[in-house]
Design a protein around this motif. Sequence first.
Motif, PDB file in Angstrom:
ATOM      1  N   ALA A  94       0.830  -1.207   0.000  1.00 21.20           N
ATOM      2  CA  ALA A  94       0.000   0.000   0.000  1.00 21.20           C
ATOM      3  C   ALA A  94       0.864   1.256   0.000  1.00 21.20           C
ATOM      4  O   ALA A  94       0.557   2.243  -0.679  1.00 21.20           O
ATOM      5  CB  ALA A  94      -0.937   0.002   1.200  1.00 21.20           C
ATOM      6  N   ALA A  95       1.964   1.232   0.753  1.00 18.67           N
ATOM      7  CA  ALA A  95       2.880   2.377   0.770  1.00 18.67           C
ATOM      8  C   ALA A  95       3.544   2.557  -0.588  1.00 18.67           C
ATOM      9  O   ALA A  95       3.715   3.688  -1.072  1.00 18.67           O
ATOM     10  CB  ALA A  95       3.940   2.174   1.854  1.00 18.67           C
ATOM     11  N   LEU A  96       3.894   1.439  -1.227  1.00 20.09           N
ATOM     12  CA  LEU A  96       4.515   1.513  -2.555  1.00 20.09           C
ATOM     13  C   LEU A  96       3.511   1.989  -3.599  1.00 20.09           C
ATOM     14  O   LEU A  96       3.861   2.710  -4.534  1.00 20.09           O
ATOM     15  CB  LEU A  96       5.076   0.139  -2.935  1.00 20.09           C
ATOM     16  CG  LEU A  96       6.297  -0.296  -2.126  1.00 20.09           C
ATOM     17  CD1 LEU A  96       6.606  -1.772  -2.370  1.00 20.09           C
ATOM     18  CD2 LEU A  96       7.515   0.566  -2.478  1.00 20.09           C
ATOM     19  N   ASN A 138      17.013  -0.141  -8.337  1.00 21.16           N
ATOM     20  CA  ASN A 138      16.638   0.030  -6.937  1.00 21.16           C
ATOM     21  C   ASN A 138      16.088  -1.259  -6.326  1.00 21.16           C
ATOM     22  O   ASN A 138      15.730  -1.272  -5.143  1.00 21.16           O
ATOM     23  CB  ASN A 138      15.580   1.130  -6.809  1.00 21.16           C
ATOM     24  CG  ASN A 138      15.683   1.903  -5.499  1.00 21.16           C
ATOM     25  OD1 ASN A 138      16.772   2.095  -4.977  1.00 21.16           O
ATOM     26  ND2 ASN A 138      14.553   2.350  -4.972  1.00 21.16           N
ATOM     27  N   THR A 139      16.043  -2.339  -7.088  1.00 16.89           N
ATOM     28  CA  THR A 139      15.436  -3.579  -6.608  1.00 16.89           C
ATOM     29  C   THR A 139      16.091  -4.090  -5.328  1.00 16.89           C
ATOM     30  O   THR A 139      15.411  -4.402  -4.342  1.00 16.89           O
ATOM     31  CB  THR A 139      15.499  -4.671  -7.685  1.00 16.89           C
ATOM     32  OG1 THR A 139      14.797  -4.232  -8.854  1.00 16.89           O
ATOM     33  CG2 THR A 139      14.861  -5.964  -7.192  1.00 16.89           C
ATOM     34  N   ALA A 140      17.423  -4.195  -5.316  1.00 11.48           N
ATOM     35  CA  ALA A 140      18.123  -4.750  -4.157  1.00 11.48           C
ATOM     36  C   ALA A 140      17.921  -3.886  -2.913  1.00 11.48           C
ATOM     37  O   ALA A 140      17.659  -4.402  -1.819  1.00 11.48           O
ATOM     38  CB  ALA A 140      19.609  -4.907  -4.453  1.00 11.48           C
ATOM     39  N   ALA A 141      18.048  -2.569  -3.066  1.00 13.58           N
ATOM     40  CA  ALA A 141      17.878  -1.668  -1.920  1.00 13.58           C
ATOM     41  C   ALA A 141      16.449  -1.724  -1.393  1.00 13.58           C
ATOM     42  O   ALA A 141      16.220  -1.747  -0.176  1.00 13.58           O
ATOM     43  CB  ALA A 141      18.240  -0.240  -2.313  1.00 13.58           C
ATOM     44  N   LEU A 142      15.482  -1.772  -2.307  1.00 14.34           N
ATOM     45  CA  LEU A 142      14.084  -1.833  -1.886  1.00 14.34           C
ATOM     46  C   LEU A 142      13.778  -3.164  -1.213  1.00 14.34           C
ATOM     47  O   LEU A 142      13.084  -3.207  -0.186  1.00 14.34           O
ATOM     48  CB  LEU A 142      13.168  -1.611  -3.091  1.00 14.34           C
ATOM     49  CG  LEU A 142      11.665  -1.636  -2.815  1.00 14.34           C
ATOM     50  CD1 LEU A 142      11.284  -0.599  -1.762  1.00 14.34           C
ATOM     51  CD2 LEU A 142      10.887  -1.386  -4.110  1.00 14.34           C
ATOM     52  N   ALA A 143      14.311  -4.247  -1.756  1.00 11.61           N
ATOM     53  CA  ALA A 143      14.101  -5.566  -1.146  1.00 11.61           C
ATOM     54  C   ALA A 143      14.661  -5.606   0.271  1.00 11.61           C
ATOM     55  O   ALA A 143      14.063  -6.206   1.177  1.00 11.61           O
ATOM     56  CB  ALA A 143      14.751  -6.648  -2.009  1.00 11.61           C
ATOM     57  N   GLN A 144      15.806  -4.980   0.474  1.00  7.43           N
ATOM     58  CA  GLN A 144      16.414  -4.951   1.808  1.00  7.43           C
ATOM     59  C   GLN A 144      15.522  -4.210   2.803  1.00  7.43           C
ATOM     60  O   GLN A 144      15.313  -4.661   3.932  1.00  7.43           O
ATOM     61  CB  GLN A 144      17.783  -4.285   1.747  1.00  7.43           C
ATOM     62  CG  GLN A 144      18.489  -4.213   3.090  1.00  7.43           C
ATOM     63  CD  GLN A 144      19.871  -3.572   2.999  1.00  7.43           C
ATOM     64  OE1 GLN A 144      20.446  -3.482   1.918  1.00  7.43           O
ATOM     65  NE2 GLN A 144      20.388  -3.124   4.118  1.00  7.43           N
ATOM     66  N   VAL A 145      14.977  -3.069   2.378  1.00  8.48           N
ATOM     67  CA  VAL A 145      14.095  -2.300   3.256  1.00  8.48           C
ATOM     68  C   VAL A 145      12.811  -3.079   3.545  1.00  8.48           C
ATOM     69  O   VAL A 145      12.315  -3.086   4.674  1.00  8.48           O
ATOM     70  CB  VAL A 145      13.778  -0.926   2.620  1.00  8.48           C
ATOM     71  CG1 VAL A 145      12.695  -0.209   3.407  1.00  8.48           C
ATOM     72  CG2 VAL A 145      15.034  -0.069   2.563  1.00  8.48           C
ATOM     73  N   ILE A 146      12.283  -3.741   2.522  1.00  5.35           N
ATOM     74  CA  ILE A 146      11.079  -4.550   2.713  1.00  5.35           C
ATOM     75  C   ILE A 146      11.335  -5.645   3.754  1.00  5.35           C
ATOM     76  O   ILE A 146      10.511  -5.891   4.640  1.00  5.35           O
ATOM     77  CB  ILE A 146      10.624  -5.159   1.383  1.00  5.35           C
ATOM     78  CG1 ILE A 146      10.078  -4.064   0.453  1.00  5.35           C
ATOM     79  CG2 ILE A 146       9.555  -6.236   1.601  1.00  5.35           C
ATOM     80  CD1 ILE A 146       9.819  -4.526  -0.966  1.00  5.35           C
ATOM     81  N   LEU A 162       8.609  -8.809  -4.482  1.00  6.99           N
ATOM     82  CA  LEU A 162       7.746  -7.647  -4.264  1.00  6.99           C
ATOM     83  C   LEU A 162       8.419  -6.374  -4.758  1.00  6.99           C
ATOM     84  O   LEU A 162       7.778  -5.538  -5.418  1.00  6.99           O
ATOM     85  CB  LEU A 162       7.408  -7.519  -2.779  1.00  6.99           C
ATOM     86  CG  LEU A 162       6.574  -6.287  -2.403  1.00  6.99           C
ATOM     87  CD1 LEU A 162       5.258  -6.253  -3.167  1.00  6.99           C
ATOM     88  CD2 LEU A 162       6.328  -6.246  -0.895  1.00  6.99           C
ATOM     89  N   ALA A 163       9.705  -6.222  -4.457  1.00  9.80           N
ATOM     90  CA  ALA A 163      10.433  -5.032  -4.915  1.00  9.80           C
ATOM     91  C   ALA A 163      10.431  -4.949  -6.436  1.00  9.80           C
ATOM     92  O   ALA A 163      10.142  -3.894  -7.019  1.00  9.80           O
ATOM     93  CB  ALA A 163      11.869  -5.075  -4.388  1.00  9.80           C
ATOM     94  N   HIS A 164      10.720  -6.065  -7.088  1.00 11.29           N
ATOM     95  CA  HIS A 164      10.789  -6.076  -8.553  1.00 11.29           C
ATOM     96  C   HIS A 164       9.440  -5.721  -9.175  1.00 11.29           C
ATOM     97  O   HIS A 164       9.357  -4.868 -10.063  1.00 11.29           O
ATOM     98  CB  HIS A 164      11.248  -7.445  -9.031  1.00 11.29           C
ATOM     99  CG  HIS A 164      11.288  -7.569 -10.530  1.00 11.29           C
ATOM    100  ND1 HIS A 164      12.315  -7.059 -11.287  1.00 11.29           N
ATOM    101  CD2 HIS A 164      10.405  -8.124 -11.398  1.00 11.29           C
ATOM    102  CE1 HIS A 164      12.077  -7.294 -12.570  1.00 11.29           C
ATOM    103  NE2 HIS A 164      10.929  -7.938 -12.655  1.00 11.29           N
ATOM    104  N   PHE A 165       8.385  -6.367  -8.702  1.00 14.57           N
ATOM    105  CA  PHE A 165       7.081  -6.136  -9.315  1.00 14.57           C
ATOM    106  C   PHE A 165       6.542  -4.750  -8.997  1.00 14.57           C
ATOM    107  O   PHE A 165       5.844  -4.150  -9.824  1.00 14.57           O
ATOM    108  CB  PHE A 165       6.097  -7.224  -8.884  1.00 14.57           C
ATOM    109  CG  PHE A 165       6.408  -8.569  -9.470  1.00 14.57           C
ATOM    110  CD1 PHE A 165       6.572  -8.730 -10.845  1.00 14.57           C
ATOM    111  CD2 PHE A 165       6.565  -9.678  -8.659  1.00 14.57           C
ATOM    112  CE1 PHE A 165       6.876  -9.967 -11.389  1.00 14.57           C
ATOM    113  CE2 PHE A 165       6.874 -10.922  -9.197  1.00 14.57           C
ATOM    114  CZ  PHE A 165       7.027 -11.070 -10.570  1.00 14.57           C
TER     115      PHE A 165
END
Length: 201
Positions: A94-96, A138-146, A162-165
């Motif tokens: 929802a935040a994304l 930004n996939t790796a950085a976003l995945a880490q935060v997730i 989830l980050a990728h999609f």
Amino acid sequence: MSDDRNAAAPAGRRERKKAATRQAIADAALRLFLERGYDDVGIREIADAADVSTTTLFKHFSGKESLVFDRQDEMKALQLAAVRERPEGQSIPAALREHALRHRRLRPGDEPGVAAFLELVNSTPALLDYQHATWLENTAALAQVIAEESGLPADDPACTALAHFALEAPRAARRHHDSTEALHRAFDLLDHGWQSIASPA
């Protein structure tokens, strides 16, 4: 202590000067691209218009495409912040979704020049490809935060998926007549799927 203050001041001025030079180059490039088209403007012309050398230009930008997307790093940081700083009880998808709607889908009336900028990007395949490729970085950085925010292991493939999609969703939505509805549909799918596997935050 006075020596420390004196040393800090020039460093601050240097950073401001670097930022101003970078902005001047980006502004000159965009102005020329909008006037004549992306393919008809060369790097040397941009450097001349910004009153810098080509060497200086390449100190600030990796190539011609990056001149158009000079705020890409800022946009990536905002996306990470949207996940970290989301309201209590709001899911990560929802935040994304909220971030995508606010920052990725500019509308022509939002601010001066947006319509022309969007036309430039959407009519230039090289820019569309570059925008998409750099956004996916930004996939790796976003995945880490997730992972951090959801309590899942850092290497959990669900976080990477989830980050990728989430990063892919705006591009997929762009192909539909009602891109806003398409974006909502994509994030509905992500949200429902995420809720079934994520541990409580």
